[in-house]
Design a protein around this motif. Structure first.
Motif, mmCIF file in Angstrom:
data_model
loop_
_atom_site.group_PDB
_atom_site.id
_atom_site.type_symbol
_atom_site.label_atom_id
_atom_site.label_comp_id
_atom_site.label_asym_id
_atom_site.label_seq_id
_atom_site.Cartn_x
_atom_site.Cartn_y
_atom_site.Cartn_z
ATOM 1 N N PHE B 169 0.818 -1.202 0.000
ATOM 2 C CA PHE B 169 0.000 0.000 0.000
ATOM 3 C C PHE B 169 0.857 1.258 0.000
ATOM 4 O O PHE B 169 1.917 1.289 0.617
ATOM 5 N N GLY B 170 0.348 2.291 -0.651
ATOM 6 C CA GLY B 170 0.979 3.609 -0.570
ATOM 7 C C GLY B 170 1.229 4.220 -1.930
ATOM 8 O O GLY B 170 0.867 3.645 -2.963
ATOM 9 N N SER B 171 1.842 5.381 -1.910
ATOM 10 C CA SER B 171 2.122 6.086 -3.159
ATOM 11 C C SER B 171 2.851 5.166 -4.122
ATOM 12 O O SER B 171 3.714 4.397 -3.723
ATOM 13 N N LEU B 172 2.477 5.301 -5.374
ATOM 14 C CA LEU B 172 2.963 4.354 -6.373
ATOM 15 C C LEU B 172 4.031 4.991 -7.239
ATOM 16 O O LEU B 172 3.805 6.015 -7.854
ATOM 17 N N CYS B 173 5.213 4.367 -7.266
ATOM 18 C CA CYS B 173 6.204 4.726 -8.272
ATOM 19 C C CYS B 173 5.820 3.981 -9.537
ATOM 20 O O CYS B 173 5.713 2.760 -9.517
ATOM 21 N N VAL B 174 5.646 4.700 -10.625
ATOM 22 C CA VAL B 174 5.305 4.054 -11.886
ATOM 23 C C VAL B 174 6.567 3.541 -12.562
ATOM 24 O O VAL B 174 6.551 2.570 -13.310
ATOM 25 N N MET B 175 7.674 4.218 -12.273
ATOM 26 C CA MET B 175 8.956 3.841 -12.870
ATOM 27 C C MET B 175 9.673 2.847 -11.957
ATOM 28 O O MET B 175 9.419 2.813 -10.756
ATOM 29 N N VAL B 176 10.565 2.072 -12.548
ATOM 30 C CA VAL B 176 11.373 1.169 -11.741
ATOM 31 C C VAL B 176 12.172 2.008 -10.753
ATOM 32 O O VAL B 176 12.931 2.888 -11.149
ATOM 33 N N GLU B 177 11.999 1.709 -9.489
ATOM 34 C CA GLU B 177 12.699 2.456 -8.468
ATOM 35 C C GLU B 177 14.207 2.279 -8.627
ATOM 36 O O GLU B 177 14.689 1.202 -8.957
ATOM 37 N N GLY B 178 14.933 3.351 -8.370
ATOM 38 C CA GLY B 178 16.380 3.291 -8.489
ATOM 39 C C GLY B 178 16.853 3.552 -9.913
ATOM 40 O O GLY B 178 18.045 3.682 -10.170
ATOM 41 N N ASN B 257 -2.903 -0.288 -3.839
ATOM 42 C CA ASN B 257 -3.543 -1.018 -2.752
ATOM 43 C C ASN B 257 -3.703 -2.475 -3.158
ATOM 44 O O ASN B 257 -4.528 -2.811 -4.006
ATOM 45 N N ALA B 258 -2.912 -3.338 -2.561
ATOM 46 C CA ALA B 258 -2.902 -4.758 -2.937
ATOM 47 C C ALA B 258 -3.683 -5.627 -1.949
ATOM 48 O O ALA B 258 -3.521 -6.844 -1.931
ATOM 49 N N LEU B 259 -4.534 -4.988 -1.146
ATOM 50 C CA LEU B 259 -5.229 -5.737 -0.091
ATOM 51 C C LEU B 259 -6.022 -6.928 -0.642
ATOM 52 O O LEU B 259 -6.022 -8.009 -0.043
ATOM 53 N N THR B 260 -6.675 -6.740 -1.782
ATOM 54 C CA THR B 260 -7.481 -7.847 -2.328
ATOM 55 C C THR B 260 -6.609 -9.031 -2.760
ATOM 56 O O THR B 260 -7.106 -10.135 -2.929
ATOM 57 N N VAL B 319 -7.186 7.722 2.441
ATOM 58 C CA VAL B 319 -5.823 8.234 2.668
ATOM 59 C C VAL B 319 -4.935 8.045 1.438
ATOM 60 O O VAL B 319 -3.724 8.249 1.487
ATOM 61 N N SER B 320 -5.538 7.644 0.311
ATOM 62 C CA SER B 320 -4.764 7.436 -0.918
ATOM 63 C C SER B 320 -4.537 8.755 -1.636
ATOM 64 O O SER B 320 -5.313 9.688 -1.492
ATOM 65 N N GLU B 321 -3.494 8.757 -2.446
ATOM 66 C CA GLU B 321 -3.234 9.899 -3.319
ATOM 67 C C GLU B 321 -4.439 10.076 -4.238
ATOM 68 O O GLU B 321 -4.876 9.099 -4.868
ATOM 69 N N GLY B 322 -4.964 11.282 -4.322
ATOM 70 C CA GLY B 322 -6.098 11.547 -5.207
ATOM 71 C C GLY B 322 -7.327 10.723 -4.843
ATOM 72 O O GLY B 322 -8.235 10.577 -5.667
ATOM 73 N N GLN B 323 -7.358 10.164 -3.631
ATOM 74 C CA GLN B 323 -8.457 9.286 -3.178
ATOM 75 C C GLN B 323 -8.764 8.173 -4.183
ATOM 76 O O GLN B 323 -9.901 7.760 -4.369
ATOM 77 N N GLN B 324 -7.720 7.725 -4.861
ATOM 78 C CA GLN B 324 -7.893 6.640 -5.831
ATOM 79 C C GLN B 324 -6.884 5.561 -5.524
ATOM 80 O O GLN B 324 -5.788 5.849 -5.066
#
Lengths: 297, 335
Positions: B169-178, B257-260, B319-324
């Motif tokens: 869960f949390g803000s999503l990096c769309v690009m490969v981190e690093g 959000n990967a809860l499911t 509490v998500s970015e952009g409530q999405q």
């Protein structure tokens, strides 16, 4: 100072690629990198085709290096990687630590720009494992590069990205497919329609980035020709030109002219400006935001 | 059966650390107050004294503490990073989250007992890359970049002895981190070297007759009409023009959000799930930790029959970015 042609980052039709490298064979580059670095779905040329091109270029007197894919996700990506690593004929540019793992200790390699090497300790480690050339991250400024090479116990040959739209990021997502409301798995190979990527502008029309499938590039073209003397003084031995859709070999010729004849560098640097497609930049090299351009670029 | 999945929660401050511990985290992670960590923002992170207090607080309650040393050391400052490693050992952190191969070698040689977790900033997206760090530096765990589908995560797990941690869960990096130089390109602040992406210092909000503009170092990231909800101008989450169309060309402001997917992540052998958000408030940490704790416990009881409570999903969306929210790369069509 040697001149290298980086791997082709775009997806061009097969015939165009073959014609391009026919011309490269006759051009004054010393080193040529070949292979698909960006997207495993691209198949106009497959590995055997790249190997055939490699032999043709080697026969023409070029040093040829096979580059590995930067973002490796699937088992089939790994299969291709293993075939490149085991090619037995050409030097390999490792663009991922998985590639380094497979090459380490057995085969010399080029530590590619997509490995994160920011300090002398990590560079020394890669050299111990067999790296004989290193291409720093595009964001590395001159001051950092110079200091790093000074700290490195046995600095290898160093190659800097010196011309072209810069590869800035990779994603699992394909932004070209997204533009056409397609999914990556059924992208209809739209990259073929965009020989230098899809220009992304801000809402007030400022060119900002270029979407090249899963890779995001700078819209501005990095041009370090005018910085040639500093590159040499910093310990850089090779300048890399990244193939662009237009004027690549004219750019190669001007770099060659500047390298071979210091008195003509200013003139070459002036003439190259007419070949830069949109805007030029050199900010990273000067320790500034990458998109900035100094007076000389 | 697999060992239970650990819940790894963010702490940008002591209050956030206590919120994570009190609400059911198995591990908390934090960074020191400099560019040795990838959330190097003003007012955030802990100095060694606060970190020590945090470690004690967590340890007394049976919770592990991890130190993120996940930027890349640079010439002339190597010792700042090695002393961060030394600090981790002195303060009895349970592991360090580390990205740089040279620094890993330092840590592995000097402190063979210290647990090493390969940071997401290490960009290891396949098992050969993970096994590089595993073989050479005895890395115990790898945090996967947010680029793999669930089946690709499973393939990684089957082919490495390192434990695998994924983002939940949390803000999503769309690009490969690093491997993202977008912020460095636009602002000069690089996640890899300065530990910051799209930093607040580069942000300007401007009210114009036709709407509210958000800029990052002068670059127009987005523009909002009356009534539109404005988002923080992370540069990959703005609206841009491509071939005549204006849209979120890279990604919408949304959180992962990967809860499911929890039962599936447990089934394939994921050992830990990470909550992003060291830059977020203690209240955020408390909410997200509490919900994920409940979910993990429910999942352990019900197994494949688990499904997340609608109230949890709603609270997380709040509490998500952009409530999405999105499943990101776990879900193939996202790509």
């Amino acid at each position: 100072m040697k001149l290298a042609l980086g791997p082709l980052l775009y997806y061009w039709p097969r015939q165009e690629v073959l014609l391009f490298y026919d011309a490269v064979a006759l051009s004054p580059v010393d080193v040529v990198y070949l292979g698909e670095v960006v997207c495993s779905r691209r198949h106009e040329l497959r590995l055997p085709d790249w190997q055939a091109l490699a032999r043709m270029l080697a026969d023409a007197g070029k040093e040829v290096v096979l580059s590995t894919q930067a973002l490796i996700e699937s088992e089939s990506d790994l299969k291709t990687l293993r075939r490149i690593v085991g090619n037995g004929e050409f030097l390999v540019e490792a663009n991922d630590m998985g590639a380094v793992h497979l090459l380490a200790g057995s085969t010399p390699f080029v530590a590619g720009t997509h490995l994160n090497v920011y300090n002398a300790e990590t560079l020394a480690l890669l050299i111990e494992l067999g790296a004989r050339r290193w291409v720093p991250p595009v964001e590395m400024p001159q001051a950092m590069l110079q200091a790093l090479l000074r700290e490195a116990p046995r600095p290898p040959e160093c190659e800097v990205f010196a011309y072209g739209r810069m590869p800035l990021a990779f994603s699992a997502r394909c932004f070209t497919a997204r533009r056409y409301n397609l999914q990556k798995d059924s992208c209809a190979f739209r990259c073929l329609d965009h020989r230098e990527g899809l220009l992304l502008k801000t809402r007030e029309g400022q060119p900002f980035l270029a979407l090249n499938g899963t890779q995001t590039q700078s819209a501005a073209v990095c041009n370090l020709l005018a910085h040639l003397p500093e590159l040499g003084q910093s310990g850089v031995g090779i300048m890399r030109i990244s193939p662009q859709a237009r004027h690549t070999l004219d750019v190669v010729a001007l770099f060659r002219e500047g390298i071979d004849n210091a008195s003509r560098l200013d003139d070459a640097a002036r003439r190259i400006q007419a070949l830069v497609p949109d805007v030029a930049c050199d900010g990273f090299w000067r320790g500034r935001p990458g998109m900035e351009a100094g007076a000389s670029s | 059966m697999h060992a239970p999945m650990e819940l790894v929660c963010p702490a940008g401050s002591l209050p956030a650390l206590r919120a994570a511990v009190d609400n059911g985290a198995d591990c908390v992670y934090l960074g020191l107050r400099d560019n040795t960590n990838a959330r190097n923002f003003a007012g955030l992170n802990l100095d060694p004294t606060a970190a020590q207090e945090g470690v004690r607080y967590a340890h007394r309650r049976g919770v592990k503490v991890l130190l993120a040393i996940n930027t890349f050391p640079q010439p002339g400052a190597w010792q700042r990073w090695t002393s961060a490693v030394d600090t981790a050992v002195q303060l009895e952190f349970d592991a360090i989250i580390i990205a740089d191969a040279g620094l890993m070698r330092y840590a592995a040689r000097k402190y063979p007992e210290l647990r090493l977790h390969l940071s997401v900033q290490g960009s290891a997206t396949n098992y050969e890359a993970i096994n590089f760090y595993r073989t050479r530096f005895n890395v115990q765990r790898a945090v996967l970049p947010r680029v793999l589908s669930v089946s690709q995560v499973e393939q990684v797990i089957r082919n490495t002895e390192a434990e695998i941690e994924v983002f939940g869960f949390g803000s999503l990096c769309v690009m490969v981190e690093g491997r993202c130089a977008l912020s460095a390109f636009a602002t000069g602040h690089s996640p890899n070297t300065t530990g910051a992406c799209s930093p607040a210092a580069a942000v300007r909000w401007q009210e114009k007759p036709d709407g509210l503009e958000s800029r990052l170092n002068g670059i127009l990231i987005d523009k909002y009409r009356e009534g539109e909800r404005a988002a923080y101008p992370t540069l990959c989450k703005g609206r841009f023009k491509v071939a005549g169309e204006t849209y979120y060309a890279i990604e919408e402001p949304a959180s992962l959000n990967a809860l499911t997917l929890l039962p599936e992540l447990v089934r394939i052998g994921v050992r830990a799930v990470k909550i992003e958000g060291r830059q977020r408030s203690p209240a955020y940490v408390a909410t997200v930790t509490r919900i994920w704790r409940q979910a993990l416990d429910a999942c352990a009881r019900r197994g494949e029959a688990f499904s997340p409570a609608p109230a949890w999903m709603a609270a997380l969306r709040g509490v998500s970015e952009g409530q999405q929210d999105t499943l990101g790369a776990y879900y193939r069509p996202w790509k």
